[in-house]
Motif scaffolding. Structure first.
Motif, PDB file in Angstrom:
ATOM      1  N   THR A 100      34.153  77.225   7.389  1.00  0.00           N
ATOM      2  CA  THR A 100      35.365  77.086   6.597  1.00  0.00           C
ATOM      3  C   THR A 100      36.586  77.524   7.397  1.00  0.00           C
ATOM      4  O   THR A 100      36.568  78.585   8.016  1.00  0.00           O
ATOM      5  CB  THR A 100      35.263  77.958   5.336  1.00  0.00           C
ATOM      6  OG1 THR A 100      34.084  77.616   4.628  1.00  0.00           O
ATOM      7  CG2 THR A 100      36.473  77.764   4.440  1.00  0.00           C
ATOM      8  N   PRO A 101      37.673  76.737   7.377  1.00  0.00           N
ATOM      9  CA  PRO A 101      38.906  77.205   8.020  1.00  0.00           C
ATOM     10  C   PRO A 101      39.491  78.363   7.227  1.00  0.00           C
ATOM     11  O   PRO A 101      39.280  78.471   6.015  1.00  0.00           O
ATOM     12  CB  PRO A 101      39.811  75.970   7.966  1.00  0.00           C
ATOM     13  CG  PRO A 101      39.341  75.215   6.766  1.00  0.00           C
ATOM     14  CD  PRO A 101      37.852  75.433   6.709  1.00  0.00           C
ATOM     15  N   VAL A 102      40.225  79.224   7.896  1.00  0.00           N
ATOM     16  CA  VAL A 102      40.802  80.389   7.234  1.00  0.00           C
ATOM     17  C   VAL A 102      42.285  80.508   7.578  1.00  0.00           C
ATOM     18  O   VAL A 102      42.733  80.066   8.639  1.00  0.00           O
ATOM     19  CB  VAL A 102      40.077  81.694   7.626  1.00  0.00           C
ATOM     20  CG1 VAL A 102      38.642  81.671   7.162  1.00  0.00           C
ATOM     21  CG2 VAL A 102      40.155  81.922   9.133  1.00  0.00           C
ATOM     22  N   ILE A 147      41.556  70.774  11.382  1.00  0.00           N
ATOM     23  CA  ILE A 147      42.454  71.211  10.303  1.00  0.00           C
ATOM     24  C   ILE A 147      43.338  70.034   9.912  1.00  0.00           C
ATOM     25  O   ILE A 147      44.070  69.487  10.734  1.00  0.00           O
ATOM     26  CB  ILE A 147      43.305  72.404  10.747  1.00  0.00           C
ATOM     27  CG1 ILE A 147      42.411  73.608  11.064  1.00  0.00           C
ATOM     28  CG2 ILE A 147      44.328  72.773   9.670  1.00  0.00           C
ATOM     29  CD1 ILE A 147      43.142  74.766  11.699  1.00  0.00           C
ATOM     30  N   THR A 148      43.266  69.635   8.657  1.00  0.00           N
ATOM     31  CA  THR A 148      43.973  68.436   8.210  1.00  0.00           C
ATOM     32  C   THR A 148      45.198  68.716   7.352  1.00  0.00           C
ATOM     33  O   THR A 148      46.106  67.896   7.293  1.00  0.00           O
ATOM     34  CB  THR A 148      43.027  67.535   7.402  1.00  0.00           C
ATOM     35  OG1 THR A 148      42.518  68.282   6.280  1.00  0.00           O
ATOM     36  CG2 THR A 148      41.872  67.052   8.264  1.00  0.00           C
ATOM     37  N   ALA A 184      42.422  76.319  21.098  1.00  0.00           N
ATOM     38  CA  ALA A 184      41.334  75.387  20.795  1.00  0.00           C
ATOM     39  C   ALA A 184      40.911  75.455  19.337  1.00  0.00           C
ATOM     40  O   ALA A 184      40.462  74.455  18.760  1.00  0.00           O
ATOM     41  CB  ALA A 184      40.140  75.677  21.699  1.00  0.00           C
ATOM     42  N   THR A 185      41.066  76.624  18.710  1.00  0.00           N
ATOM     43  CA  THR A 185      40.591  76.787  17.334  1.00  0.00           C
ATOM     44  C   THR A 185      41.681  77.189  16.347  1.00  0.00           C
ATOM     45  O   THR A 185      41.405  77.306  15.156  1.00  0.00           O
ATOM     46  CB  THR A 185      39.485  77.857  17.280  1.00  0.00           C
ATOM     47  OG1 THR A 185      39.999  79.092  17.806  1.00  0.00           O
ATOM     48  CG2 THR A 185      38.262  77.423  18.075  1.00  0.00           C
ATOM     49  N   ALA A 186      42.906  77.417  16.806  1.00  0.00           N
ATOM     50  CA  ALA A 186      43.962  77.930  15.931  1.00  0.00           C
ATOM     51  C   ALA A 186      45.182  77.018  15.945  1.00  0.00           C
ATOM     52  O   ALA A 186      45.494  76.380  16.952  1.00  0.00           O
ATOM     53  CB  ALA A 186      44.367  79.341  16.348  1.00  0.00           C
ATOM     54  N   SER A 187      45.878  76.989  14.813  1.00  0.00           N
ATOM     55  CA  SER A 187      47.121  76.230  14.687  1.00  0.00           C
ATOM     56  C   SER A 187      48.176  77.088  14.010  1.00  0.00           C
ATOM     57  O   SER A 187      47.860  77.944  13.169  1.00  0.00           O
ATOM     58  CB  SER A 187      46.908  74.952  13.869  1.00  0.00           C
ATOM     59  OG  SER A 187      46.104  74.022  14.565  1.00  0.00           O
ATOM     60  N   HIS A 188      49.420  76.861  14.397  1.00  0.00           N
ATOM     61  CA  HIS A 188      50.555  77.485  13.724  1.00  0.00           C
ATOM     62  C   HIS A 188      50.964  76.590  12.561  1.00  0.00           C
ATOM     63  O   HIS A 188      51.036  75.372  12.696  1.00  0.00           O
ATOM     64  CB  HIS A 188      51.723  77.642  14.697  1.00  0.00           C
ATOM     65  CG  HIS A 188      52.985  78.136  14.055  1.00  0.00           C
ATOM     66  ND1 HIS A 188      53.237  79.468  13.826  1.00  0.00           N
ATOM     67  CD2 HIS A 188      54.069  77.459  13.570  1.00  0.00           C
ATOM     68  CE1 HIS A 188      54.411  79.597  13.248  1.00  0.00           C
ATOM     69  NE2 HIS A 188      54.943  78.401  13.074  1.00  0.00           N
ATOM     70  N   ALA A 218      46.991  77.630   1.467  1.00  0.00           N
ATOM     71  CA  ALA A 218      45.624  77.114   1.538  1.00  0.00           C
ATOM     72  C   ALA A 218      45.502  76.182   2.734  1.00  0.00           C
ATOM     73  O   ALA A 218      46.444  75.454   3.072  1.00  0.00           O
ATOM     74  CB  ALA A 218      45.256  76.373   0.255  1.00  0.00           C
ATOM     75  N   VAL A 219      44.338  76.199   3.379  1.00  0.00           N
ATOM     76  CA  VAL A 219      44.078  75.345   4.537  1.00  0.00           C
ATOM     77  C   VAL A 219      42.862  74.474   4.246  1.00  0.00           C
ATOM     78  O   VAL A 219      41.910  74.914   3.590  1.00  0.00           O
ATOM     79  CB  VAL A 219      43.869  76.191   5.817  1.00  0.00           C
ATOM     80  CG1 VAL A 219      42.714  77.160   5.662  1.00  0.00           C
ATOM     81  CG2 VAL A 219      43.671  75.296   7.034  1.00  0.00           C
ATOM     82  N   PHE A 220      42.890  73.230   4.729  1.00  0.00           N
ATOM     83  CA  PHE A 220      41.812  72.267   4.518  1.00  0.00           C
ATOM     84  C   PHE A 220      41.394  71.680   5.861  1.00  0.00           C
ATOM     85  O   PHE A 220      42.219  71.541   6.771  1.00  0.00           O
ATOM     86  CB  PHE A 220      42.275  71.128   3.602  1.00  0.00           C
ATOM     87  CG  PHE A 220      42.735  71.577   2.243  1.00  0.00           C
ATOM     88  CD1 PHE A 220      41.897  71.500   1.146  1.00  0.00           C
ATOM     89  CD2 PHE A 220      44.021  72.079   2.063  1.00  0.00           C
ATOM     90  CE1 PHE A 220      42.325  71.912  -0.112  1.00  0.00           C
ATOM     91  CE2 PHE A 220      44.457  72.498   0.815  1.00  0.00           C
ATOM     92  CZ  PHE A 220      43.607  72.413  -0.273  1.00  0.00           C
ATOM     93  N   ASP A 221      40.101  71.300   5.960  1.00  0.00           N
ATOM     94  CA  ASP A 221      39.642  70.649   7.187  1.00  0.00           C
ATOM     95  C   ASP A 221      39.091  69.262   6.883  1.00  0.00           C
ATOM     96  O   ASP A 221      39.152  68.785   5.745  1.00  0.00           O
ATOM     97  CB  ASP A 221      38.626  71.519   7.931  1.00  0.00           C
ATOM     98  CG  ASP A 221      37.303  71.664   7.185  1.00  0.00           C
ATOM     99  OD1 ASP A 221      37.106  70.997   6.148  1.00  0.00           O
ATOM    100  OD2 ASP A 221      36.460  72.451   7.644  1.00  0.00           O
ATOM    101  N   THR A 222      38.564  68.616   7.906  1.00  0.00           N
ATOM    102  CA  THR A 222      38.110  67.233   7.774  1.00  0.00           C
ATOM    103  C   THR A 222      36.937  67.089   6.818  1.00  0.00           C
ATOM    104  O   THR A 222      36.676  65.998   6.312  1.00  0.00           O
ATOM    105  CB  THR A 222      37.708  66.680   9.150  1.00  0.00           C
ATOM    106  OG1 THR A 222      36.770  67.585   9.759  1.00  0.00           O
ATOM    107  CG2 THR A 222      38.917  66.523  10.053  1.00  0.00           C
TER     108      THR A 222
END
Length: 368
Positions: A100-102, A147-148, A184-188, A218-222
């Motif tokens: 799960t993305p956090v 992360i979408t 590689a795993t994080a986004s602003h 809230a964050v969502f992924d593919t």
């Protein structure tokens, strides 16, 4: 490989234990589970019984409470998970350890990447729209590219994130929250809010001193896995008015004359802050005349009523600020509350001529 060693098949209210190998044949596919143990877990099938052939089962249901996400490829399966995966979705391809993305961090600032505002420091609305950024970092161990979407709501604490947006207590971002990969795993992420001057105040003199403002991100992924976090901050109170005019212009007057209720002048004050407000009036200078002499500042009087110069409620200006007790309520709907202050003038009987000018000071303060 199945990590569970105590799976139960349920048929006709009887409980029959089967081995992991037998379950693998029944599913006809490999499932990967993210947890090492499970409770309250069962499989139903119309074609499975104590002595039946389990190798050709095609109609079964997998359900229960799983400590983490279930991943893998299953036929005719439905899941209920505790981590937010969509019902009816396996949440990833076979063999992938989907996570799960956090939302790792959540800050408030007046600009993206700006200095974070502390809870007590709060947000101070301006007399126009105030731009606030809710920003931080979201992380997905399957890769930042998975992360979408990031969504957000900013609301007064008692309302909750399902509140109806308005200018007083509930906001949605002005535009969609931006997402920018940084590792590689994080986004602003950054969510811009345009806050009205009328946003409900929650500080000690505000309308809601026992509350605060909450930002939910809230964050969502593919795979449509999602999680969220919140952070809180005060909304500071602002006592403010806008003036319908900045000039008080009396008519031409003769020496020794005074104004009356019919010749007095007034200024309308329009509520421009987020709390009920009042004014304090003062003046530090006499009215200087262009040809000769001056008018003492005490000869200029104010009142919250439209009365004559000589009326008891007509108060002379002085260098000491005096509260008017105008008490204009805060704005709560489309109607902007207003208050009016009236002014009277007395002209000395001699020693001056021409156009006389001066200045007064209006201090905006919280109402009592």
């Amino acid at each position: 490989m199945l990590c569970y060693t105590d799976i139960i098949i349920m048929k006709c209210m009887q409980y029959i234990r089967v081995t992991p190998l037998l379950l693998g044949l029944m599913l006809g596919a490999t499932a990967t589970f993210g947890a090492a143990s499970s409770t309250n877990f069962k499989i139903d099938s119309d074609q499975i019984d104590a002595g039946g052939d389990v190798a050709t089962s095609t109609n079964f249901k997998l359900e229960g409470t799983i400590g983490q996400f279930v991943t893998g490829s299953l036929e005719s399966a439905s899941f209920t998970t505790s981590s937010g995966g969509a019902a009816g979705s396996s949440g990833g391809s076979s063999g992938e350890n989907q996570v799960t993305p956090v939302v790792s961090t959540l800050y408030f600032a007046y600009e993206d990447y700006g200095t974070a505002l502390g809870f007590s420091e709060g947000i101070t609305p301006s007399l126009t729209t105030t731009t606030i950024y809710v920003y931080g970092t979201v992380v997905d161990q399957n890769g930042a590219g998975t992360i979408t979407n990031v969504t957000s709501t900013l609301y007064r604490s008692s309302l909750g994130e399902t509140c109806t947006p308005d200018i007083f207590s509930c906001y949605q971002p002005a535009t969609a929250c931006s997402i920018t990969p940084i590792t590689a795993t994080a986004s602003h992420y950054a969510c811009q809010y345009d806050i009205s001057a009328y946003a409900d105040a929650t500080d000690t003199v505000g309308t809601y001193p026992s509350e605060y403002w909450t930002a939910r991100v809230a964050v969502f992924d593919t795979s449509n896995f999602t999680s969220y976090t919140t952070n809180d901050i005060e909304m500071n109170s602002v006592a403010a008015f806008t003036l319908a005019t900045s000039t008080i212009a009396f008519d031409q007057m003769t020496l020794g004359a005074t104004t009356t209720a019919s010749t007095s002048k007034s200024i309308e004050l329009l509520q421009a802050g987020n709390i009920a407000a009042d004014i304090m009036l003062s003046s530090f200078q006499n009215l200087t005349c262009s040809q000769a002499g001056f008018i003492p500042k005490e000869n200029l009087k104010w009142s919250i009523y439209n009365v004559d110069y000589t009326h008891a409620s007509s108060t002379s200006f002085s260098s000491t600020p005096v509260r008017a007790f105008l008490n204009v309520p805060r704005k709560i709907d489309s109607i902007t509350p207003t208050g009016t202050t009236f002014f009277n003038l007395g002209i000395p009987e001699q020693g001056l001529g021409g156009t006389c000018t001066g200045a007064i000071i209006l201090n905006m303060i919280p109402a009592q």
